[in-house]
Write a protein that holds these residues in place. Structure first.
Motif, PDB file in Angstrom:
ATOM      1  N   GLU A 269       2.533   7.031   6.932  1.00 55.84           N
ATOM      2  CA  GLU A 269       2.566   7.212   8.387  1.00 55.84           C
ATOM      3  C   GLU A 269       2.346   5.838   9.000  1.00 55.84           C
ATOM      4  O   GLU A 269       3.197   5.315   9.699  1.00 55.84           O
ATOM      5  N   HIS A 270       1.199   5.206   8.675  1.00 58.03           N
ATOM      6  CA  HIS A 270       0.915   3.844   9.142  1.00 58.03           C
ATOM      7  C   HIS A 270       0.267   3.063   8.022  1.00 58.03           C
ATOM      8  O   HIS A 270      -0.582   3.602   7.295  1.00 58.03           O
ATOM      9  N   VAL A 271       0.647   1.812   7.900  1.00 61.03           N
ATOM     10  CA  VAL A 271       0.010   0.948   6.908  1.00 61.03           C
ATOM     11  C   VAL A 271      -0.766  -0.142   7.647  1.00 61.03           C
ATOM     12  O   VAL A 271      -0.209  -0.852   8.499  1.00 61.03           O
ATOM     13  N   ARG A 272      -2.039  -0.215   7.391  1.00 55.66           N
ATOM     14  CA  ARG A 272      -2.901  -1.287   7.914  1.00 55.66           C
ATOM     15  C   ARG A 272      -3.581  -1.914   6.719  1.00 55.66           C
ATOM     16  O   ARG A 272      -3.734  -1.282   5.671  1.00 55.66           O
ATOM     17  N   TRP A 273      -4.016  -3.181   6.878  1.00 58.68           N
ATOM     18  CA  TRP A 273      -4.738  -3.797   5.755  1.00 58.68           C
ATOM     19  C   TRP A 273      -6.006  -3.007   5.424  1.00 58.68           C
ATOM     20  O   TRP A 273      -6.445  -2.965   4.283  1.00 58.68           O
ATOM     21  N   GLU A 274      -6.532  -2.328   6.419  1.00 59.05           N
ATOM     22  CA  GLU A 274      -7.773  -1.567   6.182  1.00 59.05           C
ATOM     23  C   GLU A 274      -7.486  -0.273   5.409  1.00 59.05           C
ATOM     24  O   GLU A 274      -8.400   0.347   4.865  1.00 59.05           O
ATOM     25  N   GLY A 275      -6.252   0.144   5.432  1.00 58.08           N
ATOM     26  CA  GLY A 275      -5.932   1.407   4.738  1.00 58.08           C
ATOM     27  C   GLY A 275      -4.644   2.000   5.289  1.00 58.08           C
ATOM     28  O   GLY A 275      -4.162   1.592   6.350  1.00 58.08           O
ATOM     29  N   THR A 276      -4.134   3.001   4.575  1.00 53.95           N
ATOM     30  CA  THR A 276      -2.837   3.591   4.917  1.00 53.95           C
ATOM     31  C   THR A 276      -3.022   5.081   5.171  1.00 53.95           C
ATOM     32  O   THR A 276      -3.816   5.738   4.494  1.00 53.95           O
ATOM     33  N   THR A 277      -2.290   5.578   6.158  1.00 54.95           N
ATOM     34  CA  THR A 277      -2.276   7.032   6.357  1.00 54.95           C
ATOM     35  C   THR A 277      -0.916   7.562   5.903  1.00 54.95           C
ATOM     36  O   THR A 277       0.084   6.839   5.958  1.00 54.95           O
ATOM     37  N   PHE A 278      -0.928   8.814   5.467  1.00 57.60           N
ATOM     38  CA  PHE A 278       0.265   9.356   4.815  1.00 57.60           C
ATOM     39  C   PHE A 278       0.904  10.455   5.635  1.00 57.60           C
ATOM     40  O   PHE A 278       0.233  11.170   6.372  1.00 57.60           O
TER      41      PHE A 278
END
Ligand code: PLP
Length: 418
Positions: A269-278
């Motif tokens: 869904e979103h990729v951030r350096w802090e973590g990714t949502t699916f």
């Protein structure tokens, strides 16, 4: 199994097989000087023109990558991929389209479930129940998981006919069983397992089930809603579709709780350096560019099967298997391996003491394609006290004349070996 009598209705009354054979270009070819007699359908089926044309049309008219483009072709490809999922969902009677995940095949589907559901659910001291007739694809992923977690693999035994010993089920399923994974139809023997009973027994104890339908979806038809199975897997190439595409069906509530299998494009869904949502299902389990043409080809195969009529296919094949049983049992030295009362289109056999590889090599010289060996079911072969068999696996495009050719060739082999 339907009773065969030589007065039974002509097979052509059930299905116009000569017409059906015209749909499969490869069936017109010869092997050396002999017409091809293709009896290796358990390993993979041939493809009807409807599938070949659908794939060809997609690549020549609508091809582009899906989901990421605003241009016309990308949108058309996306629509066709999504429509393929709907067709597959309809074919297996999945309550919701998103419960169908496209994977590479049955093997990948089982690995996916073992690596996601399995990793979450199975812990040290738990157990995983399989049956003694599983294909290696439904053994090894669970063994890997059991080794990692310190869990136990339990095995529901089979008797000498290749029938599951259901009496043992109650003592094998317990409060530490985290999954019961079993095949609907044995690829090595053809045994049709009482899938409803197995599912009901597991569910009574709250144990989820995975049904390996790799050898049943093309013969018997599948209704996952009626079965109420938690997971069901199959491969496209064994049901007249392309290679490299397969299906994992899972109940929404199971799939949505499972962590991703592979990471990458389309499942995020979103990729951030802090973590990714699916994303939600089905995309969550379809990382990277999927086999778009494969899915479209598989959908074409399912439409083709629907048009022929599942019930007619099942009746034709049952009749052909009965004919084969009767005809082949007349061959000197023929011994059937797997004599369950309920069998699908697989005939596994030994011929005197002749090595199955020799049998298959002789048959190939006559244009007859069969498979030999342990059929990726080594534990089952050991249980039956043999190293392998020769296996003729039938399809609705096979004929009684082809069975006669097989019987005649086996007779020749017996005479050759004395
Ligand atoms: N399960 C069964 C019962 C099979 O017969 C097969 C293939 O022969 C598989 C699983 C694995 O299928 P695939 O190699 O297409 O992943």
């Amino acid at each position: 199994m339907a009773e065969f009598t030589r007065d039974a209705p002509a097979l052509d009354d059930i299905l116009s097989v000569s017409k059906v054979r015209q749909d499969f270009p490869i069936l017109q070819r010869k092997i050396g000087k002999s017409p091809l007699v293709y009896l290796d359908n358990g390993a993979s089926t041939q493809k009807p023109r409807a599938v070949l044309d659908a794939v060809q049309r997609f690549y020549s008219e609508d091809y582009a990558n899906i989901h990421r483009g605003v241009h016309t072709l990308s949108q058309r490809a996306t629509q066709r991929y999504d429509a393929a999922r709907e067709t597959v969902a309809g074919y297996i009677h999945a309550p919701a389209t998103e419960e169908v995940i496209f994977v590479r095949g049955a093997t990948e589907a089982i690995n996916l479930v073992a690596s996601t559901y399995g990793r979450e659910a199975v812990g040290s001291g738990d157990n995983i129940l399989l049956t003694a007739m599983e294909h290696h694809a439904n053994i090894v992923p669970w063994q890997l998981l059991a080794q990692e977690k310190g869990a136990e693999i339990r095995v529901l035994p089979v008797d000498d006919r290749g029938v599951l010993e259901l009496d043992a089920l109650d003592s094998l399923l317990d409060e530490r069983t985290r999954v019961f994974a079993f095949t609907h139809v044995s690829n090595a023997l053809g045994t049709v397992n009482p899938v409803e009973k197995l599912i009901a027994a597991a569910h009574r104890r709250g144990v989820p089930v995975l049904v390996d339908a790799a050898q049943s979806v093309q013969h018997l038809g599948i209704d996952v809603t009626a079965l109420d199975c938690d997971f069901l897997v199959f491969s496209g190439h064994k049901c007249y579709g392309p290679t490299g595409i397969g299906v994992l069906y899972g109940k929404r509530e199971r799939l949505s709780e499972m962590p991703p299998y592979q990471g990458g494009g389309d499942m995020i869904e979103h990729v951030r350096w802090e973590g990714t949502t699916f994303k939600d299902i089905p995309e969550r389990f379809e990382a990277g560019t999927p086999n778009i043409a494969g899915a479209i080809g598989l959908a074409a195969a399912m439409r083709y099967l629907e048009e022929l009529g599942r019930e007619r296919i099942a009746r034709y094949e049952a009749n052909l298997v009965d004919y084969a049983n009767e005809t082949l049992s007349g061959v000197e030295g023929f011994r059937m391996v797997g004599t369950a009362p309920d069998k699908a289109s697989i005939i596994s056999f030994l011929l005197k003491e002749i090595h199955p590889h020799d049998v298959a090599t002789f048959l190939d010289a006559e244009g007859i394609a069969v498979r030999t060996g342990h059929h990726c079911a080594e534990p089952l072969m050991r249980r039956l006290g043999i190293t392998g068999t020769t296996r003729a696996s039938l399809s609705f495009y096979n004929t009684r004349e082809e069975i006669d050719l097989l019987a005649a060739a086996l007779g020749k082999i017996v005479r050759f070996f004395g």
